[in-house]
Scaffold this motif. Structure first.
Motif, mmCIF file in Angstrom:
data_model
loop_
_atom_site.group_PDB
_atom_site.id
_atom_site.type_symbol
_atom_site.label_atom_id
_atom_site.label_comp_id
_atom_site.label_asym_id
_atom_site.label_seq_id
_atom_site.Cartn_x
_atom_site.Cartn_y
_atom_site.Cartn_z
ATOM 1 N N SER A 102 41.454 -22.830 -17.338
ATOM 2 C CA SER A 102 40.239 -22.986 -18.130
ATOM 3 C C SER A 102 39.904 -21.681 -18.843
ATOM 4 O O SER A 102 40.443 -20.609 -18.543
ATOM 5 N N ALA A 103 38.964 -21.789 -19.801
ATOM 6 C CA ALA A 103 38.512 -20.593 -20.508
ATOM 7 C C ALA A 103 37.850 -19.613 -19.539
ATOM 8 O O ALA A 103 38.006 -18.392 -19.670
ATOM 9 N N CYS A 104 37.129 -20.155 -18.552
ATOM 10 C CA CYS A 104 36.507 -19.280 -17.545
ATOM 11 C C CYS A 104 37.568 -18.552 -16.735
ATOM 12 O O CYS A 104 37.442 -17.353 -16.472
ATOM 13 N N ARG A 105 38.611 -19.271 -16.347
ATOM 14 C CA ARG A 105 39.671 -18.664 -15.544
ATOM 15 C C ARG A 105 40.387 -17.573 -16.337
ATOM 16 O O ARG A 105 40.741 -16.514 -15.782
ATOM 17 N N LEU A 106 40.577 -17.773 -17.614
ATOM 18 C CA LEU A 106 41.229 -16.765 -18.438
ATOM 19 C C LEU A 106 40.338 -15.532 -18.615
ATOM 20 O O LEU A 106 40.838 -14.415 -18.715
ATOM 21 N N ALA A 107 39.007 -15.750 -18.650
ATOM 22 C CA ALA A 107 38.087 -14.628 -18.863
ATOM 23 C C ALA A 107 37.825 -13.848 -17.583
ATOM 24 O O ALA A 107 37.521 -12.653 -17.630
ATOM 25 N N VAL A 137 37.597 -20.820 -7.268
ATOM 26 C CA VAL A 137 38.152 -19.497 -6.985
ATOM 27 C C VAL A 137 37.609 -19.025 -5.645
ATOM 28 O O VAL A 137 36.605 -19.543 -5.138
ATOM 29 N N ARG A 138 38.266 -18.032 -5.081
ATOM 30 C CA ARG A 138 37.780 -17.359 -3.878
ATOM 31 C C ARG A 138 37.355 -15.957 -4.284
ATOM 32 O O ARG A 138 38.171 -15.060 -4.482
ATOM 33 N N LEU A 139 36.045 -15.774 -4.428
ATOM 34 C CA LEU A 139 35.504 -14.493 -4.899
ATOM 35 C C LEU A 139 35.530 -13.501 -3.748
ATOM 36 O O LEU A 139 34.743 -13.591 -2.805
ATOM 37 N N CYS A 175 34.454 -21.520 -10.866
ATOM 38 C CA CYS A 175 34.736 -20.328 -11.659
ATOM 39 C C CYS A 175 33.492 -19.855 -12.403
ATOM 40 O O CYS A 175 33.198 -18.662 -12.443
ATOM 41 N N LYS A 176 32.700 -20.774 -12.966
ATOM 42 C CA LYS A 176 31.524 -20.370 -13.726
ATOM 43 C C LYS A 176 30.487 -19.699 -12.837
ATOM 44 O O LYS A 176 29.828 -18.736 -13.248
ATOM 45 N N MET A 177 30.327 -20.196 -11.620
ATOM 46 C CA MET A 177 29.376 -19.577 -10.704
ATOM 47 C C MET A 177 29.866 -18.197 -10.287
ATOM 48 O O MET A 177 29.087 -17.238 -10.225
#
Length: 298
Positions: A58-63, A89-91, A112-114
């Motif tokens: 996703s765009a979020c994952r790329l950013a 994701v695992r932050l 990812c967005k969170m």
């Protein structure tokens, strides 16, 4: 009747044909490329829409690169009742602009967005706040992230944003100098807690803290729940510090103090014993000496 000439022709003609040479193909030129053996035919591959394919990032994952956060992707989660999510994701840590890392303890499972919103909040708001206090932020205390449960763990309630991997509960920060800043501790300066309040309410669609519903007295709930008309909730009462010494109770009433007048005591006697008051002779009557009036106590 077969003649001798016919027999001779048949015999000689067969010998001629047998002795004739069949022309062969020309030899392969040495400069020609070598022929490759064709693979044996195998089962046909399923190229239809049902074939399993890995979706592009996703765009979020790329950013959300390693220059911003240590947040490896994990597989999608599809649990009962809509629990789980995609693009997870695992932050594990937030990377500050100076390349220092703020550890998330324990690591948070988030969309990812969170995760990106949390990383931006730490980098842009909390890191400068810590710097203004003469230190640097080192750890974020993750009280809860993904958990497949209802709101406030109440049976029958709607699915929590924690169940969608769209929420994070923050309890405190630890600074590099060892200080721990609890966001709900009244001993923490009010101005500091108010600064954090303004920063989270500007970034997240839901903020719940002390005074909100009784379930968030020791931590701050943050999520990115989408509501109609972008409706947002920010409920966090930044309580004043408790007094160092409890206020003293009022002193007890002295024994020599005159009795208090009761509110329901009858009015003074009216002339001629009119309605609403006792007769005149009762108003002037004094109690017996052996029965002195008693003092009223609290």
């Amino acid at each position: 009747m077969v003649t001798a000439a016919a027999l001779l022709f048949a015999c000689c003609g067969d010998l001629h044909l047998a002795s004739a040479k069949v022309p062969l193909p020309k030899p392969r030129p040495p400069e020609a490329p070598s022929a490759k053996a064709e693979p044996a035919p195998g089962p046909e591959k399923n190229t239809g829409p049902s074939a399993a394919t890995t979706p592009p990032p996703s765009a979020c994952r790329l950013a959300l690169t390693e220059a911003i956060a240590i947040a490896p992707s994990i597989p999608d989660i599809h649990g009962p009742g809509g629990c789980g999510g995609e693009d997870l994701v695992r932050l594990e840590a937030v990377v500050l602009p100076d390349h220092r890392q703020v550890a998330v303890k324990p690591a948070a499972i988030l969309r990812c967005k969170m995760a990106s919103a949390v990383a931006d909040w730490i980098r842009t708001d909390i890191a400068p706040l810590a710097s203004g206090l003469g230190s640097a932020i080192a750890d974020l205390d993750n009280f809860d992230s993904f958990e497949c449960r209802s709101r406030n763990r109440v049976a029958g309630a709607a699915l929590s944003e924690h169940g969608r991997a769209n929420a994070l509960d923050v309890r405190s920060f630890r600074f590099a100098d060892g200080r721990v800043i609890s966001l709900t501790d009244r001993k923490v300066p009010r101005e500091l807690r108010e600064s954090v309040l303004h920063s989270v309410c500007a970034r997240f669609s839901t903020v719940l803290g002390p005074g909100s519903d009784g379930y968030h007295e020791d931590h701050i709930h943050l999520d990115l729940m989408e509501r109609h008309n972008d409706y947002r909730i920010c409920q966090w009462n930044v309580w004043d510090p408790l007094p160092a010494v409890a206020p003293m109770l009022p002193a007890s009433r002295p024994e020599e103090a005159p009795p208090r007048a009761a509110a329901d005591e009858p009015e003074a006697a009216k002339p001629n014993g009119s309605e609403g008051g006792p007769p005149a002779e009762q108003a002037t009557q004094t109690p017996p000496a052996d029965n002195p009036p008693t003092k009223k106590r609290r």
